[in-house]
Design an enzyme around this catalytic site. Sequence first.
Site, short mmCIF file in Angstrom:
data_model
loop_
_atom_site.label_atom_id
_atom_site.label_comp_id
_atom_site.label_asym_id
_atom_site.label_seq_id
_atom_site.Cartn_x
_atom_site.Cartn_y
_atom_site.Cartn_z
CE LYS A 110 -3.71 -0.02 2.53
NZ LYS A 110 -4.66 0.05 3.67
CD GLU A 159 8.93 -7.56 6.27
OE1 GLU A 159 8.80 -7.95 7.44
OE2 GLU A 159 8.43 -6.50 5.83
N GLY A 217 -5.20 -4.95 5.37
CA GLY A 217 -4.45 -5.94 4.60
C GLY A 217 -5.06 -7.32 4.61
NE ARG A 218 -6.77 -8.24 10.75
CZ ARG A 218 -6.23 -7.07 11.09
NH1 ARG A 218 -5.14 -6.63 10.46
NH2 ARG A 218 -6.76 -6.31 12.03
CD GLU A 220 -2.12 -8.55 11.08
OE1 GLU A 220 -0.90 -8.81 11.07
OE2 GLU A 220 -2.75 -8.17 10.07
CG HIS A 268 -1.92 -40.83 9.06
ND1 HIS A 268 -1.82 -42.18 9.34
CD2 HIS A 268 -3.02 -40.70 8.27
CE1 HIS A 268 -2.78 -42.84 8.73
NE2 HIS A 268 -3.53 -41.97 8.07
CE LYS A 279 6.36 -3.14 10.02
NZ LYS A 279 5.01 -2.85 9.48
#
Length: 547
Positions: free
Chosen positions: A210, A216, A272-273, A358, A389, A509
């Site tokens: 954005k 990153e 964002g999510r 979050e 399993h 951060k």
Amino acid sequence: MQTTPKPLTQRPAWKALTAHHKAIKALDLRTLFAADPQRGTRLSAEAGGIFLDYSKNRITDDTLTLLLALAEESALPARIAAMFAGEKINLTEDRAALHVALRAPANAAIFVDGKNVVPAIQAVLDKMVAFSERIRSGAWTGYTGRRIRNIVNIGIGGSDLGPVMAYEALKHYSDRSLTCRFISNVDGTDFLEAVHDLNPAETLFIVASKTFTTQETMTNAASARDWLLSSPRATPRAVAKHFVAVSTNQELVTAFGIDPANMFGFWDWVGGRYSLTSAIGLSTMLAIGATHYRAMLAGFQEMDAHFRSAPLARNLPVLLGLLTVWNTNFLGAETVAVLPYDQYLKRFPAYLQQLAMESNGKRVTRAGRSVSYQTSPVYWGEPGTNGQHSFYQLIHQGTRLIPCDFIAFGQALSQLGPHHDILMANVLAQAQALAFGKTPAEVRSAGTPAALVAHRVFPGNSPSNLLLARALTPAVLGQLVALYEHSVFTQSVIWDVNCFDQWGVELGKALAQQILPELQNKIASKLKHDSSTNNLIRRYRKLKAAP
């Protein structure tokens, strides 16, 4: 205007639920089902293409009545209305939370600060459609004139988890002549493995940030640009042919070398999510095409309409959210296992981790007061039957209560002999086994030696939901994602937390920005952190310099 209900633990329904739990905590699912032969049919609900069986939860009709009363006392209907109306329900950032507008009908009118945002949303969607058609048809070519065959999405958090999940979930509908990759981790391995067998002349990068400053994402984007420019005859002008941006920062997008005409915007009221149906979904549209993408939007829209208008007692997101509150705050569950019995949904649990944790991993109310109760459970899971399993041993015979959400489909997209029947037999059996278990008497009657009886007892009484749909279509995926979005919102309203901010990601951060130059020896070696961090920085420097 948003209402301010009483603090959670002072609401009459909360107090009644506390007393109710004490009264029924000895009841088990065997008893409840035996007392009500219609329970498995009665405790179910349906919306669109999704059927929810919630009968295997440790609840009675009184539990449901009290949970619904708690929703009313928490002003859930008013909060739902406020979200859809574009009110600034994200209080700490003074913003609306209007992801539902992203999939609203083109003729809808949804206002933010007095402006109808739907025309702008539709304009971005139309731009995405036109661009995807150019890529998929081969009309868009790279700097050598070759068509684009590889799509690489560079993002992190919601700019990665949503697109990855949707791509994997809808892979059956994707154009297999296009290779789609996703880069998120700043670990260089993620980048190098994603591009190692790709031809730069045939590769398009989508840089999703954005602000166009996410560390990153921009580190990976810079490496991608270097990778492109290291190819034969590539000049800086090639960047515009191989990079597009999903961003709001035109200045930095242009400085990077991307043509601003190929910048796809979105808005600060899109978290964002919650951004999968914004331009963040560009990689999804490129993979599956505009028709399937619009079908996915229609699925979102259908569940949005259901959440907005259905009575609370028949409202799937509300029921799912309230059951999570019951299991978390009254039964003491700390996690929710999401178990999709469809390999295409292998990334769905990871997507829900961000969506839920979050959003609701908060320790203060909307007013900033400390909570005295648990908020978000931990979400986790794997597709079946792999998990059977692996960790199902803990769910069946461990000491923790782990509610489960099973997700299954009546029809397989990939038909292969008896595979799907076997898969479905397993999911139904697991839900049954978790609910009813196996008693010592049943174990003994099977001829089990006395010394092994205790080891083979299954306590049962473990709550689960089962979500069932005809098939994993784009529309059904949209319904599933919206279902969980609104379930998470329902939980946040009960807990009185702001599910639309994420201040918890900031401190780490900020500290990383301080530590980075110290690791790179760009500042004096005198360190001012705690003794552990100082020692680890010095040790890293030695390891980095070691032959």
